[in-house]
Design an enzyme around this catalytic site. Structure first.
Site, PDB file in Angstrom:
ATOM      1  N   LYS A  12      60.523  31.758  62.307  1.00 52.56           N
ATOM      2  CA  LYS A  12      60.515  33.196  62.601  1.00 52.56           C
ATOM      3  C   LYS A  12      60.309  33.928  61.293  1.00 52.56           C
ATOM      4  CE  LYS A  12      61.508  35.147  66.383  1.00 52.56           C
ATOM      5  NZ  LYS A  12      60.536  34.981  67.494  1.00 52.56           N
ATOM      6  N   THR A  58      61.717  29.712  67.855  1.00 59.55           N
ATOM      7  CA  THR A  58      61.835  30.678  66.757  1.00 59.55           C
ATOM      8  C   THR A  58      62.793  31.794  67.163  1.00 59.55           C
ATOM      9  OG1 THR A  58      59.961  32.083  67.385  1.00 59.55           O
ATOM     10  CG2 THR A  58      59.480  30.166  66.001  1.00 59.55           C
ATOM     11  N   HIS A 246      45.124  50.183  36.235  1.00 53.95           N
ATOM     12  CA  HIS A 246      44.298  50.820  35.202  1.00 53.95           C
ATOM     13  C   HIS A 246      44.437  52.348  35.213  1.00 53.95           C
ATOM     14  CE1 HIS A 246      42.480  46.933  34.698  1.00 53.95           C
ATOM     15  NE2 HIS A 246      41.995  46.926  35.932  1.00 53.95           N
TER      16      HIS A 246
HETATM   17  O1  LIG Z   1      45.644  43.398  29.367  1.00 52.65           O
HETATM   18  C1  LIG Z   1      44.506  43.197  29.806  1.00 52.65           C
HETATM   19  N1  LIG Z   1      44.090  41.936  30.073  1.00 52.65           N
HETATM   20  C2  LIG Z   1      42.852  41.630  30.541  1.00 52.65           C
HETATM   21  O2  LIG Z   1      42.503  40.441  30.770  1.00 52.65           O
HETATM   22  C3  LIG Z   1      41.976  42.713  30.754  1.00 52.65           C
HETATM   23  N2  LIG Z   1      40.693  42.805  31.223  1.00 52.65           N
HETATM   24  C4  LIG Z   1      40.364  44.112  31.231  1.00 52.65           C
HETATM   25  O3  LIG Z   1      39.259  44.571  31.630  1.00 52.65           O
HETATM   26  N3  LIG Z   1      41.396  44.875  30.785  1.00 52.65           N
HETATM   27  C5  LIG Z   1      42.419  44.026  30.481  1.00 52.65           C
HETATM   28  N4  LIG Z   1      43.666  44.242  30.015  1.00 52.65           N
END
Ligand SMILES: O=c1[nH]c(=O)c2[nH]c(=O)[nH]c2[nH]1
Length: 292
Positions: A12, A58, A246
């Site tokens: 489960k 389950t 990012h």
């Molecule tokens: O800390 C990072 N590692 C990466 O492998 C990587 N690749 C990337 O484009 N930016 C980053 N930053």
């Protein structure tokens, strides 16, 4: 040549359990869990001919989770997972191996007029995790956390990387570093002060993320794992999945403005995904079915 049944398991998944401990009529404690069970063992007959004699439904597993929550205090999630896993292999002969996964969602008391409220809660950040395997090759416990989002607004660089004709990324000596930490750490034994160990590991991860001047998220990953293991003898292996959240500097030149690291676009996807394991070189191997 023929066709045969390969490895299999069933159980489960995601039993949602909220346990209220009533200290008195108004003062409560709550535990909010998501529990998943997977069993393997003598299960060929159900797959091959639909003979369910060895199949613990389950639905019964769901019942065991709720019933165990009533009979005992739930306690630390590692303990609860161990209790469930040990019961499942002990009570049902066809079951050879039990895997139990528990996610715990944190609830914090709301600060009300008279201070921390006795029974009103606000959902906190991050999730705590425990995974247990119990089978013929032994019992192992892994703990961890996930969805802990952290960010450094400086103290992170990324340069010196491999380049070729597809490279457009510019090297940087000052960027935002952000990730949503998914961390796991494996215990050497099956008894520990689980709560204290968790609190310490969490604090270590956050401290090292903050204090490491990062030349790559990979370097930060290793530093976090190394510190968690160095600070707790009872831990033998740490695993991480770190999405690189990012943050891109916005080009403000169309507006006649510069942008000295002040205005960023927080991108959603794609994201870098940095995964790695840090372990003691003398660590006994993890059991294959340990639910990380
Ligand atoms: O800390 C990072 N590692 C990466 O492998 C990587 N690749 C990337 O484009 N930016 C980053 N930053």
């Amino acid at each position: 040549m023929g066709i045969v049944l390969g490895p299999n398991r069933y159980g489960k998944a995601e039993v949602r359990l909220v346990r209220v401990v009533r200290e008195d009529a108004v003062r409560h404690e709550i535990t909010d869990l998501n529990v998943s069970i997977a069993l393997s063992g003598d299960l060929a007959a159900t797959h091959l001919v639909g003979d369910n004699a060895n199949v613990l439904p389950t639905d019964t597993m769901r019942g065991i989770v709720y019933s165990f929550a009533r009979e005992w205090p739930v306690g630390e999630i590692e303990e609860f997972a161990l209790r469930l896993a040990r019961h499942l292999v002990a009570a049902y002969a066809p079951v050879h191996t039990a895997r139990v996964r528990v996610h715990a969602y944190p609830w914090e008391r709301i600060t009300a007029a008279n201070g921390p409220h006795p029974h009103a809660w606000s959902r906190g950040a991050g999730t705590r995790y425990a995974g247990v395997v119990c089978g013929p090759d032994g019992t192992q416990v892994v703990s961890g956390l996930e969805d802990v989002t952290v960010l450094k607004s400086t103290g992170s660089e990324f340069h010196g990387f491999l380049t070729d004709r597809y490279t457009t990324l510019r090297p940087t000596d000052d960027r935002i570093l952000a990730t949503s930490v998914q961390a796991r750490w494996r215990h050497a034994g099956v008894a520990a002060d689980w709560g204290a160990s968790f609190a310490r590991a969490r604090a270590t991860l956050l401290r090292v993320f903050a204090d490491t001047h990062s030349l790559a998220l990979q370097q930060t990953l290793y530093a976090m794992g190394e510190a968690v293991l160095a600070e707790q003898n009872g831990l033998v292996e740490a695993r991480f999945a770190l999405p690189n959240k990012h943050h891109f500097l916005v080009d403000l030149s169309p507006y006649g403005q510069d942008n000295p690291g002040e205005v960023y676009h927080a991108a959603d996807r794609p994201y870098g995904l940095i995964e790695g394991t840090v372990l003691r070189d003398d660590a006994a191997p993890a059991l294959a079915e340990l639910p990380w």
